[in-house]
Design a protein around this motif. Structure first.
Motif, PDB file in Angstrom:
ATOM      1  N   LEU A  37      44.943 -35.952  -6.301  1.00 13.60           N
ATOM      2  CA  LEU A  37      45.847 -37.100  -6.287  1.00 13.60           C
ATOM      3  C   LEU A  37      47.010 -36.875  -7.255  1.00 13.60           C
ATOM      4  O   LEU A  37      48.174 -37.160  -6.939  1.00 13.60           O
ATOM      5  CB  LEU A  37      45.078 -38.371  -6.672  1.00 13.60           C
ATOM      6  CG  LEU A  37      45.924 -39.639  -6.637  1.00 13.60           C
ATOM      7  CD1 LEU A  37      46.358 -39.949  -5.224  1.00 13.60           C
ATOM      8  CD2 LEU A  37      45.167 -40.810  -7.232  1.00 13.60           C
ATOM      9  N   LEU A  95      50.879 -36.781  -6.241  1.00 13.24           N
ATOM     10  CA  LEU A  95      51.849 -37.647  -6.916  1.00 13.24           C
ATOM     11  C   LEU A  95      52.938 -36.816  -7.571  1.00 13.24           C
ATOM     12  O   LEU A  95      54.113 -37.161  -7.543  1.00 13.24           O
ATOM     13  CB  LEU A  95      51.157 -38.510  -7.969  1.00 13.24           C
ATOM     14  CG  LEU A  95      50.485 -39.780  -7.464  1.00 13.24           C
ATOM     15  CD1 LEU A  95      49.828 -40.511  -8.612  1.00 13.24           C
ATOM     16  CD2 LEU A  95      51.510 -40.684  -6.799  1.00 13.24           C
ATOM     17  N   TYR A 105      56.166 -37.661  -5.838  1.00 15.29           N
ATOM     18  CA  TYR A 105      56.673 -38.802  -6.593  1.00 15.29           C
ATOM     19  C   TYR A 105      57.424 -38.362  -7.843  1.00 15.29           C
ATOM     20  O   TYR A 105      58.620 -38.619  -7.978  1.00 15.29           O
ATOM     21  CB  TYR A 105      55.495 -39.717  -6.941  1.00 15.29           C
ATOM     22  CG  TYR A 105      55.900 -41.065  -7.432  1.00 15.29           C
ATOM     23  CD1 TYR A 105      56.466 -41.987  -6.561  1.00 15.29           C
ATOM     24  CD2 TYR A 105      55.735 -41.418  -8.764  1.00 15.29           C
ATOM     25  CE1 TYR A 105      56.856 -43.230  -7.020  1.00 15.29           C
ATOM     26  CE2 TYR A 105      56.119 -42.659  -9.221  1.00 15.29           C
ATOM     27  CZ  TYR A 105      56.676 -43.558  -8.348  1.00 15.29           C
ATOM     28  OH  TYR A 105      57.063 -44.775  -8.799  1.00 15.29           O
TER      29      TYR A 105
END
Lengths: 292, 369
Positions: free
Chosen positions: A30, A34, A38
Motif C-alpha cells: 500500500l 501510495l 500519490y
C-alpha cells in the motif's frame, strides 16, 4: 490493574513503540502504491511550482505582488470560513435534535441528512441554480405572491456559492458532531440539573463545553474540504466567485501557466497540512478521520 | 485531473469501439477493468499505436457523432484507415500534459487558432504538412504554420426578440445600450468575443477593433459588471437565453441557430459584428498515426464533408467553395457564407496568441473582484 501496570500496558501497545516488522511488510504494498500514485505526482506538482517557467521562487513571489492572486486566496478563505460557520451551526442543531429525538425520528433525520450526501455535487449545483435564479422557482413564487417586486439575486454570486456549499457540507458537520454528542454522559447533565442549574445553564456550562471537541472536529473537516471546492463555486458563482481550485484549473488547462497553477495548488496543500498540524494539538486528528 | 480525464477518454474510446462491434463485451469489460484497477498496466501498453488508426478528439457531446459521420467515416472508407472520434477536454494544457508524459494517444484535437502559436512555441504540436493539406481551400486569414481552419464558428450577438419587443440590436453596437435594451447580457467566459462585444458596444469601429484596447474594455466592464452573466460552455449559454435570464449576449452561432429553431425565432441572433474564429485541428508531436493524420485533415477540406458537418452540427465550412454551394436554408446559418461573412469581423489570432493567457486571467479576476 493498577496505574503503573496500566501505563506499562499502554506503552507496550503504543503503535510507534511496538509495530512488528511483519506488520510493516503487510502495509508495504500500500505504501508503495501510495508513493507511486500519490506522493510522486504531488512531488512533481511542488517541483513544477519552483521550476516553471524558470527555477526559483518567482511564482511564490507573485503572491506578494499580485492583487488578483491575493483576491483568490482571500475569497477562498472567506467563503470557506463562512461555510464552516453556517454548516457547523446548522449541523449542531441537527445533531442536537437527533440526540433528543425518538429512535424513529432519529432514523428519519439521518436519512434526510444522508440522502443528499449521495447526490452528485454537479446535480445539486444545478438544482440550486434552478431554484434560485432570477426566473427560478423561488423568485417566481415570491414575485407572483407579491412579497417582493424585483427578483432577489440569490445565485451567480457569493450568496449562491455559500448556499450550495453549506448545503453540501452539512452532513460532514452532522456526523462528527453527533458521534461526539452521543459520547457525552447524560448523567452529568442530570447532575447539573439536580444541583439546581436551569436547562439553559446546563447547556451552556456543561453540554456545550463537552461537545467542543465535536465542534472543532466538524469545523476542521468542513473547512479543509471547503478550501478545495471546485464545482459548486464554478457553477453557482457564475464567474463572480473564483476560488483556488477553479483558478488552478484555469491555469493548468486554459492559460497553460503551470508554474502559477502548481504554486497555488501547493499553497492550498501547505495550508491544509499546517491547519491539520495546528488542530492536532486541540483535537485528536486520527480519531476525527476514523483512524482510531 | 488530467490523467483522470485521459483515462475517461480511453474508456470512451473502448466503449465506442464496442458499440461499432469492433470489441466484444468481454474485451470491453476487461479494458474498462484495466482502466479502473491498474492505470500503471495501461500506461505501459501502447493503446492505439499498434493499429493503423487515427484518433481525433473534440469537446464531446453531439460533436463526437458529427465529426464521426461527416469526417471520420468517409475517410475511413476511402483510405482504409480506421478513424476514432472521442470526446474529452483537449485544451492546450491537456496537450502539454500528454506530450510531456510521453504517452501520446491523440492524433488531432479540436483547438482555437491562437493555441497553435502558444503550443508551437514549446514544440508540443506539429507544423502542418501543406503538401497534403491545401492552404488555398481556406481563407488566408485562417492559415497558420501549425494548422489551418477545418471549420469556422462565430461569436454573434444573440437576443431575445420577445424581450426586445421585436427590435433587432445593431450588432454589438447595441451591446451596452441598456436604455433601449434593458436586461442582462450573456458573456463568454473564455474571452473570444467578450472584449470585442464590449469595445464595439462602447463605440470602437470594427476596423480599429484589433489590437484590443484591454484597458478601455475593462473600464467599461467594471462599470456594468452586474449586467453580465458569464457562460463557459455552449449548453450554459443556451440555458441563459432559454431561461430568460438575458436579453442579449455573445453566443456561438451554432448555439444561436439551435435556439432560433427551437424557439421559432423568439431567440435569435444577428450576423452584424459577429467575431468569426477558425476551429483548427492541432496535431501533437509524435502523434501515434504519423503523417497519415494530414491525409485525414486534407480530406476534411472537401466541400461535401464541410457541408456535412454544417448540416449535423452547425459548424460552418472553412472552405469558401463549400459555402458557395449551399442551399438557402443552410446559407442562413453559415457564418462563412459570403454575404454573412462580410457583416462580421475575423478574429485577430496574433493578438490572442500574444495576449491570451495574461488577459484571460485578468478578465476572470476583474469579473470576480
Amino acid at each position: 490493574m493498577n496505574t503503573i501496570a496500566a501505563k506499562q500496558y499502554q506503552q507496550k501497545t503504543h503503535p510507534r513503540m511496538r509495530f512488528p516488522t511483519s506488520a510493516w511488510l503487510l502495509v508495504l504494498p500500500l505504501i508503495l502504491v501510495l508513493g507511486v500514485l500519490y506522493a510522486g505526482p504531488i512531488a512533481s506538482v511542488l517541483w513544477l511550482s519552483v521550476t516553471d517557467p524558470s527555477p526559483g521562487l518567482g511564482n511564490y513571489e507573485r503572491l506578494l505582488t499580485s492583487d488578483a492572486l491575493q483576491r483568490v486566496l482571500w475569497s477562498t478563505f472567506r467563503i470557506s470560513a463562512l461555510t464552516t460557520l453556517f454548516a457547523t451551526l446548522l449541523g449542531y442543531l441537527i445533531a442536537y435534535t437527533m440526540l433528543h429525538a425518538s429512535a424513529r425520528h432519529r432514523h428519519w433525520i439521518m436519512a434526510f441528512v444522508l440522502v443528499p450526501f449521495w447526490v452528485s455535487v454537479l446535480v445539486r449545483a444545478f438544482a440550486w441554480l434552478t431554484l434560485l435564479r432570477t426566473e427560478g422557482v423561488l423568485n417566481t413564487a415570491l414575485v407572483s405572491s407579491g412579497i417582493i417586486t424585483t427578483p432577489l439575486d440569490l445565485v451567480r454570486n457569493e450568496i449562491g456559492v455559500l448556499i450550495g456549499m453549506v448545503h453540501y457540507m452539512i452532513p460532514y458537520a452532522v456526523l462528527p458532531l453527533y458521534a461526539n454528542m452521543q459520547g457525552i454522559d447524560r448523567r452529568i447533565l442530570n447532575a447539573s440539573r439536580s444541583l439546581g442549574a436551569s436547562p439553559w445553564t446546563t447547556f451552556i456550562r456543561v453540554f456545550l463545553p463537552l461537545s467542543a471537541p465535536g465542534v472543532a472536529a466538524a469545523a476542521l473537516l468542513v473547512f479543509v474540504l471547503a478550501l478545495g471546492f471546485l464545482v459548486t463555486p464554478a457553477i453557482l458563482g457564475g464567474g463572480r466567485v473564483v476560488m483556488i481550485a477553479e483558478y488552478v484549473r484555469v491555469q493548468i488547462m486554459q492559460t497553460v501557466r503551470w508554474g502559477v497553477g502548481t504554486m497555488m495548488a501547493s499553497v492550498l496543500l501547505i495550508t491544509v497540512v499546517f491547519l491539520l498540524a495546528a488542530m492536532s494539538r486541540v483535537v485528536d486528528i486520527r480519531k476525527l478521520f476514523g483512524a482510531k | 485531473m488530467v490523467k483522470q480525464r485521459f483515462h475517461e477518454d480511453l474508456a470512451l474510446l473502448a466503449v465506442e469501439r464496442f458499440e461499432r462491434g469492433e470489441l466484444d463485451r468481454r474485451t470491453l469489460l476487461k479494458a474498462l477493468g484495466a482502466l479502473a484497477l491498474g492505470p500503471a498496466v495501461l500506461a505501459s501498453s501502447e493503446v492505439s499505436a499498434q493499429t493503423k488508426e487515427i484518433v481525433m478528439v473534440n469537446y464531446g457531446g453531439d460533436a463526437v457523432r458529427a465529426w464521426d459521420e461527416a469526417w471520420a467515416q468517409p475517410f475511413a472508407a476511402d483510405a482504409k484507415i480506421k478513424v476514432s472520434v472521442i470526446g474529452g477536454e483537449p485544451t492546450a494544457g491537456a496537450i502539454k500534459a500528454m506530450v510531456e508524459s510521453g504517452k501520446i494517444v491523440w492524433d488531432a484535437a479540436d483547438a482555437e487558432a491562437f493555441e497553435l502559436a502558444i503550443l508551437g512555441r514549446d514544440n508540443l504540436i506539429q507544423k502542418y504538412d501543406y503538401t497534403k493539406v491545401d492552404r488555398n481551400k481556406v481563407r488566408p486569414e485562417f492559415v497558420f504554420d501549425h494548422g489551418c481552419a477545418s471549420y469556422l464558428y462565430s461569436v454573434v450577438n444573440g437576443y431575445n426578440a420577445e424581450k426586445t419587443g421585436g427590435r433587432i440590436p445593431n450588432g454589438y453596437k447595441d451591446f451596452l445600450n441598456f436604455k433601449d435594451f434593458p436586461g442582462k447580457r450573456a458573456m463568454h467566459k473564455w474571452l473570444v468575443g467578450a472584449l470585442e462585444a464590449v469595445l464595439l458596444g462602447s463605440g470602437v469601429e470594427p476596423d480599429k477593433l484589433y489590437p484590443l484596447d484591454v484597458k478601455k474594455a475593462f473600464a467599461v466592464l467594471k462599470d456594468h459588471k452586474d449586467q453580465f452573466l458569464l457562460w463557459g460552455g455552449g449548453a450554459a449559454s443556451q440555458q441563459l437565453f432559454r431561461d430568460g435570464e438575458v436579453v442579449m449576449g455573445n453566443i456561438w452561432h451554432t448555439r444561436a441557430s439551435v435556439l432560433d429553431r427551437e424557439s421559432k425565432g423568439k431567440l435569435t441572433w444577428t450576423w452584424d459584428n459577429g467575431i468569426v474564429a477558425p476551429g483548427v485541428l492541432k496535431v501533437p508531436v509524435k502523434n501515434p498515426a504519423g503523417p497519415a493524420v494530414f491525409d485525414l485533415i486534407a480530406s476534411i477540406q472537401k466541400p461535401e464533408r464541410q457541408i456535412a458537418l454544417l448540416k449535423i452540427l452547425g459548424n460552418s465550412p472553412a472552405n469558401p467553395a463549400a459555402s458557395a454551394m449551399l442551399p438557402p436554408d443552410l446559407q442562413k446559418v453559415d457564418c462563412g457564407y459570403e454575404p454573412n461573412y462580410k457583416r462580421q469581423i475575423p478574429i485577430n489570432t496574433t493578438w490572442y496568441a500574444e495576449n491570451y493567457d495574461r488577459v484571460q486571467d485578468d478578465f476572470l479576476d476583474l469579473m470576480a473582484s
